[in-house]
Design a protein around this motif. Structure first.
Motif, short mmCIF file in Angstrom:
data_model
loop_
_atom_site.label_atom_id
_atom_site.label_comp_id
_atom_site.label_asym_id
_atom_site.label_seq_id
_atom_site.Cartn_x
_atom_site.Cartn_y
_atom_site.Cartn_z
N LEU A 1 7.96 -5.90 67.09
CA LEU A 1 6.56 -6.29 67.22
C LEU A 1 6.11 -6.96 65.93
O LEU A 1 6.29 -6.39 64.84
N ARG A 2 5.52 -8.13 66.05
CA ARG A 2 4.99 -8.83 64.89
C ARG A 2 3.53 -9.18 65.21
O ARG A 2 3.27 -9.96 66.12
N THR A 3 2.62 -8.60 64.48
CA THR A 3 1.20 -8.80 64.76
C THR A 3 0.60 -9.79 63.78
O THR A 3 1.15 -10.06 62.71
N ASP A 4 -0.55 -10.35 64.18
CA ASP A 4 -1.27 -11.31 63.34
C ASP A 4 -0.36 -12.46 62.92
O ASP A 4 -0.35 -12.89 61.77
N GLU A 5 0.42 -12.95 63.87
CA GLU A 5 1.37 -14.03 63.60
C GLU A 5 1.24 -15.08 64.71
O GLU A 5 1.95 -15.04 65.71
#
Length: 208
Positions: A1-5
């Motif tokens: 999970l990679r957020t704010d990307e």
């Protein structure tokens, strides 16, 4: 999970796909595009008649006891009050009751949408509460702006990209997709892992 990307672009590469984000590049054998109001920006060369609307949500502090607004007494509801006023709401959570309009929002650009909520924007919702749920018509304590990505017929879009079999386009839920997200995710996994297309998704094919 990679957020704010934020995702910037994607392309077919090496038998799979390369995804370009604000922070890097990733490769994958398959790709799901589920970007709601930003969907058309990730489908260059494809005509998709989506309209994006700014929708305002409100949380009210009920007048009097909270017990009548708890989930044991008040279900999640949706109420059509004529063609111009379609509202929905949730039971009390943290002392507040959520009520908002379903559709009827102003056209918006997802990157520049006005996230500030003016006090007068609560007027149609408060008029509804005063007439139909007067005990809920307390002070508005919170407000927020969300985005609806609407298809012409108001249904979902769940289908394969017209030029890429391993790319699923899943978005434009016309304001009613969140409650189906777990089921849609399961169906998307089946389509990518097992191939084919579940018959229950036939009404949501690419149709424009």
């Amino acid at each position: 999970l990679r957020t704010d990307e934020p995702v910037l672009a994607w392309r077919a590469a090496g038998g799979g796909f390369e995804l370009v984000t604000a922070h890097g590049r990733y490769t994958a054998a398959s790709l799901v595009l589920a970007t709601n109001a930003w969907l058309d920006r990730l489908l260059p060369g494809v005509t998709l008649p989506l309209s994006v609307a700014r929708q305002v949500l409100f949380w009210f502090a009920p007048r009097g006891p909270l017990q009548p607004f708890g989930p044991q007494r008040l279900p999640i509801w949706i109420w059509e009050r004529g063609p111009e006023l379609f509202l929905y709401g949730f039971p009390e959570l943290g002392g507040l009751v959520k009520v908002a309009r379903h559709h009827g929002g102003s056209p918006a650009d997802p990157d520049t949408v006005d996230r500030a909520v003016a006090p007068e924007e609560a007027a149609p919702v408060r008029a509804f509460l005063a007439a139909c749920m007067p005990a809920a018509d307390g002070e508005p304590r919170r407000a927020a702006v969300c985005l609806y990505a609407n298809t012409p017929d108001g249904h979902f879009l769940i289908d394969r990209h017209p030029a890429h079999e391993r790319v699923l386009v899943i978005s434009a839920c016309s304001g009613h997709g969140f409650k189906f997200s777990s089921a849609i995710g399961e169906l998307a996994a089946r389509m990518l892992l097992d191939g084919g297309r579940p018959a229950e998704l036939e009404p949501f094919r690419w149709r424009w």
